[in-house]
Each structure stands twice: as C-alpha cells, then as structure tokens.
Write an enzyme that holds these catalytic residues in place. Structure first.
Site, PDB file in Angstrom:
ATOM      1  N   ASP A 140      57.734  56.810  92.157  1.00 46.38           N
ATOM      2  CA  ASP A 140      59.055  56.280  92.485  1.00 46.38           C
ATOM      3  C   ASP A 140      58.942  54.852  93.032  1.00 46.38           C
ATOM      4  OD1 ASP A 140      61.955  56.826  92.915  1.00 46.38           O
ATOM      5  OD2 ASP A 140      61.425  56.530  95.016  1.00 46.38           O
ATOM      6  N   GLU A 179      57.782  54.152  87.701  1.00 47.14           N
ATOM      7  CA  GLU A 179      59.170  53.725  87.642  1.00 47.14           C
ATOM      8  C   GLU A 179      59.210  52.286  88.167  1.00 47.14           C
ATOM      9  OE1 GLU A 179      63.570  54.557  89.612  1.00 47.14           O
ATOM     10  OE2 GLU A 179      61.729  54.512  90.780  1.00 47.14           O
TER      11      GLU A 179
END
Length: 571
Positions: free
Chosen positions: A223, A294
């Site tokens: 993330d 990401e």
C-alpha cells in the site's frame, strides 16, 4: 476494415520467455468486509472468503489478493493497522487466516496479502509509546514528530495537506494538558506516518514479511508503495495531493497521464532501498513469492524503477486505468508501458478497478468517460448504466487480451456498477468527512457482493445483514443469476480467462495492426489472436471471414458495433 499485416515498426512487445507465475497471472482482489460474511454480523470475514473460493476457481483466476484483515480500529477500513501479526476479530482469527491459505492452495490458488508500511494506526503500540515518551525520545523517532511553527508552535511544521483533505499534521496534547508536538499523517489523523529513516522501522517490517511468508502466503501487495520515504527536511510544497493527481497530457513515449501523486512526500529515490531489502527476504523463500506495488507514479520510466530485477515483481499500471475510454490515450499508454517495463525485464500489470476508484462499469458511462471522480452520490453527475456496462465489458476484453498480468476487482466479473445513490449518512470513508462531503469517497465501490438474487442481503450474509445497503437492481446481477447464463458478464469473464490461458496470451507479444481507419479503434495481434476494440461512436467492418473467438457484446453481422471488443483467430 482490412487489417494490414504487422511490421517490425509496430511491434510493441515481444513474447515473454519467463516462467514465473506472476508474470502472466490474473489475480482477483478480495475486499474482505464486502466479499462474504459467514458470522452473520453483516461484515465480511475470512471464513466467508474461504467458503466462496470455489467461485474464483470457477472463474479461472490464478491468485487472490486480500485487502487488510489485521487488527485495527477500522478508522480507514483496516488500512490503519494496530497489529500486523494478528487478525482483527471483525474478520476472524489467525487460525482462520491459516485455513484460508491452506484451502486456497488446495484449490490451486495463490494468496497475496496487503501490507501497509507507510503508516500505522494511532492505536498501534509504537504510537501509543511515542505519545507517552515525549519529544526527543527513541519512541518518537519511529514517526515524524516535529515542533510547530509560529511564536508558540501553533502552526503545523509545514504546509502539506492530507490526501483525505485538511492538513497533514495533527497536534498532540502533553500529559499536563498543554499543546505539544505535531505528527505527520498523509492520510487520516488516525494514520500517523512512519519514519523510514529509522532502522527499527525497517527491521520490524522485514520481520512482518517473514511472519506471513512462514504462514504460507505467496506474496504482498504494498500500500502507498511510493510514499514511505519523504524528502529530507520535509520542505513546504505548493501542490495539492489527491487520491489520483496529475495532468491530462498523455503524449510522448514516456506518457504523463494524470496517474501520479507528486510532491516531496512521494517517489523519493530512497524508497528503492526498501524494496531491494524486501526482495532479498522474499528470495530466501521457495515458490516464487511475489510483491506488487501500489505506486501512483509518473512518468512510466519512474514507475518501471519499482520493478527492476532486484526490487518488486509487479506494479499496478494506473496509467491504463486513468486513460479511460479514449483510443489514442490507451494506445500510447500501452505502447509506452511495454517500452518502460521491457527495458527492466518486468511484466506490465493491468488494472481497471479496485477498492479506491469508481468501478469502471460506472466510470466509463459518465458523459466524459475519461473523468475520474472520487465517488459518485446524490446530486452528482450520474453515469449511463447500460453504456457503462457495455464499455466496461469491452475494456475488460481489451485488458485481458494484453500480454502481462492483470488484476480483477471483486464484483467486476458480475458487471457491478458503483452504488451512486448511497445515502451520505451511511458513508464511512474518512475522505468524505475530512473534505466536508466535497468528495463522496470510496464507499460506493465497496458495497457487499450479491451472491443469490432471491436471498436476504442477496446471499452476502446468512442473516441478510450488510454493512452497506445493496442497490435493489443488483439482484439481477447476482452470481447465481449469471452462472451458466449465455451473454452474462460472469460468463464473458470465464470465457475470456479460459481463452487467455489456452492461447497463452499472458506470455505473448503485441503487434499493432493498421488499416481500420480510426484512431479510436485499437487492433493488435497477440500470438494467434487478433484483438479489436471499437472505442469509436460508429460500427466498423470486421475482416471478411474472420473467425470470432469471443466478443464483449453482440456483433451486427460483419460489423463490430461501437463500445465492443472482439477476439478473432489470426489468419
């Protein structure tokens, strides 16, 4: 349409000779709280996921990626982690996680888990210790604590804004009740950013990796992968950070397309040291353990740095997602993506939807199908549902025809649209609250899935409870209504994934084909399959006698209608 034979000038990508599973895999994202609920409390859980894994096998994907299920106060739906080595009781237990991994492996599915390294929860033991220890302490060095500016420290240390809206700094209160230092949070105030210059932070996350690798997971999705390292000194910045930011200029080989976060808090060179260290950890385990980042980074040459041979294995291609429904933009992004990734020997990893963006079945039905709002609600510009679904099916068939890897977000195989009429008083996304409702946020793409059209809660929960309400029209889109139903979106996905596997398209090459007469028609050859996507407003003629393998919608004789993609047998 007469498709000219390919030439060397039109070869964008040569076949991939690598054998690692992640180079060609189709990976299905599960958002656990909205996938399936076994306990009956209306919130999805790990036993619920395990009970529905056969759905993924039937669909034909290779792996599952699980959004966070760690212990958390759920201020940002689990992306505020209080304990990286435990499962939140909302989702089950560590034993449930082990059972899920074991069952997935029995079914031939690999498992990727989310890792949230940019920030912790403010309820993490480290942050609570930092608050108690005070300024200058060892405990505070794990985060970004700073004295404020102004005569009495009443101003934030710099002018950075939170991605969720408002300032990126919150001031603490000392034990005696007086105002104290400030701490940095690029997201919600309950998500303090970690200081990755601290060696203890780096050691801790390498240990977290080993904890889950030892439990059998096959990899990690990272993330905010471009955000851990900040520019030294945390200088002021006059820009504005949003969930998706950048220009709309998609031009040149190294495309800049509006899919990147900018500023001194993102894409700093030091982040690559972290991924090299993590790669060394993963490489000590057998089974081709993988890591996908990401990273909202542009231009594409900088994104490719995350997937160099000694760093991550994949990085989501958000430039493809950001291009929307625009033929020239998509062609430039596809060509540029292969040029950038091939240069470092990495696959390109395609994606159209996830838990952070408006579902592409709705996004592509907006009057401007390149627009990317952060949520849609009452009073907002509404998409054309039929047009959006038609284009979404076509975009998906285009994506799955491309060499490389691809990610599918739960429910897109059912053609689910965004919940664009969700009452604002039901919203839970912190972005909605921190912007005073200026951004609707991401709840509309996170609504619990419909499994059974005639069951309470559409089969999501044994009690019929759902943590967010499902639109009534979703009953017709339920999985049981679409299975073995000719023409359904679910069966389109099944057929596409089956054909993609049998034709080995993931490891294929890409040669652009000319002769279709419109820049809004994309045509390319991948092995023995020709993919033609009509993004124009008019139908185009298909080659005479073409053998149709698969189409995203009905064909009109020898014509390919607008908003339709077809896979043909190459002659």
């Amino acid at each position: 349409m007469t498709l000219a034979s390919p030439s060397t000038e039109l070869i964008a990508h040569h076949p991939d000779t690598g054998t690692q599973w992640w180079r060609t895999a189709v990976i299905y994202q599960v958002y656990p709280r909205s996938f399936a609920d076994a306990s009956g409390d209306g919130v999805g859980d790990l036993p619920g996921v395990t009970s529905r894994l056969e759905h993924l096998v039937d669909l034909g994907v290779d792996a599952v990626w699980l959004s966070p299920f760690y212990r958390s106060p759920q201020a940002d739906a689990g992306y505020d982690v209080a304990d990286y080595r435990d499962v939140d009781p909302l989702f089950g237990t560590l034993a449930d996680a082990d059972a899920l991994v074991a069952r997935a492996h029995e079914l031939g599915l690999r498992v990727i888990v989310d890792l949230v390294p940019n920030h912790t929860s403010d309820e993490h033991v480290w942050f609570q210790a930092a608050l108690a220890a005070g300024p200058g302490s060892r405990e505070r060095s794990r985060y970004h604590f700073r004295d404020g500016r102004g005569e009495h420290g009443e101003l934030p240390p710099n002018n950075w804004e939170s991605i969720f809206g408002g300032p990126a700094w919150t001031r603490t209160t000392d034990p005696d009740g007086t105002p104290g230092q400030w701490y940095l949070h690029l997201f919600d105030s309950k998500q303090p950013d970690l200081n990755w210059d601290d060696p203890e932070v780096r050691e801790e996350f390498e240990d977290v990796l080993r904890f889950w690798l030892d439990r059998g997971v096959d990899g990690f999705r990272v993330d905010v992968a471009h955000g851990m390292v900040k520019q030294p000194g945390l200088p002021d910045w006059d820009g504005h950070v949003t969930m998706i930011e950048g220009s709309d200029d998609v031009d040149g080989v190294d495309a800049v397309d509006g899919s990147g976060n900018r500023g001194p808090m993102f894409d700093q060179d030091g982040v690559h040291e972290i991924y090299r260290a993590w790669r060394r950890v993963l490489d000590t385990y057998d089974g081709d353990r993988a890591m996908v980042t990401e990273a909202w980074v542009e231009p594409l040459s900088r994104l490719a740095r995350y997937v160099r041979p000694d760093e991550a294995h994949q990085s989501f291609n958000f430039a493809f997602l950001a291009a929307g429904w625009h033929g020239p933009s998509l062609r430039r992004v596809i060509t540029s993506s292969y040029a950038a990734n091939d240069a470092v020997g990495a696959p390109t990893t395609w994606v159209l939807s996830n838990h952070d963006v408006v579902r592409h079945a709705s996004r592509l039905g907006l009057p401007d199908p390149t627009h990317r709002p952060n949520g849609i609600g009452h009073g907002d510009e509404q998409p054309d549902a039929a047009l959006g679904l038609r284009r979404a099916r076509a975009a998906t068939l285009l994506m799955l025809g491309l060499p490389g890897s691809a990610y599918v977000y739960q429910g897109e195989e059912l053609g689910l649209p965004e919940h664009t009429a969700l009452d604002d008083d039901l919203r839970q996304d912190p972005a909605f609250f921190r912007t005073g409702g200026g951004e609707r946020g991401r709840d509309g793409c996170r609504v619990p899935l419909p499994w059974e059209g005639d069951a309470p809660g559409l089969g999501f929960s044994p009690t019929g409870a759902t943590w967010l309400p499902q639109p009534a029209e979703w009953a017709e889109l339920a999985a049981d209504r679409q299975r073995r139903t000719d023409g359904s979106t679910y069966e389109l996905y099944r057929s596409a994934l089956r054909t993609r596997r049998t034709e080995d398209l993931g490891a294929g090459g890409l040669e652009w084909l000319e002769g279709h007469g419109s820049e809004h028609v994309l045509a390319f050859r991948n092995r023995d399959v020709v993919v033609v996507a009509n993004l124009d407003d008019e139908a185009v003629a298909l080659p005479a006698g073409a053998q149709v393998l698969l189409a995203s919608g009905p064909l009109d004789g020898g014509l390919l209608p607008a908003g339709t993609t077809v896979w043909l047998r190459a002659s």
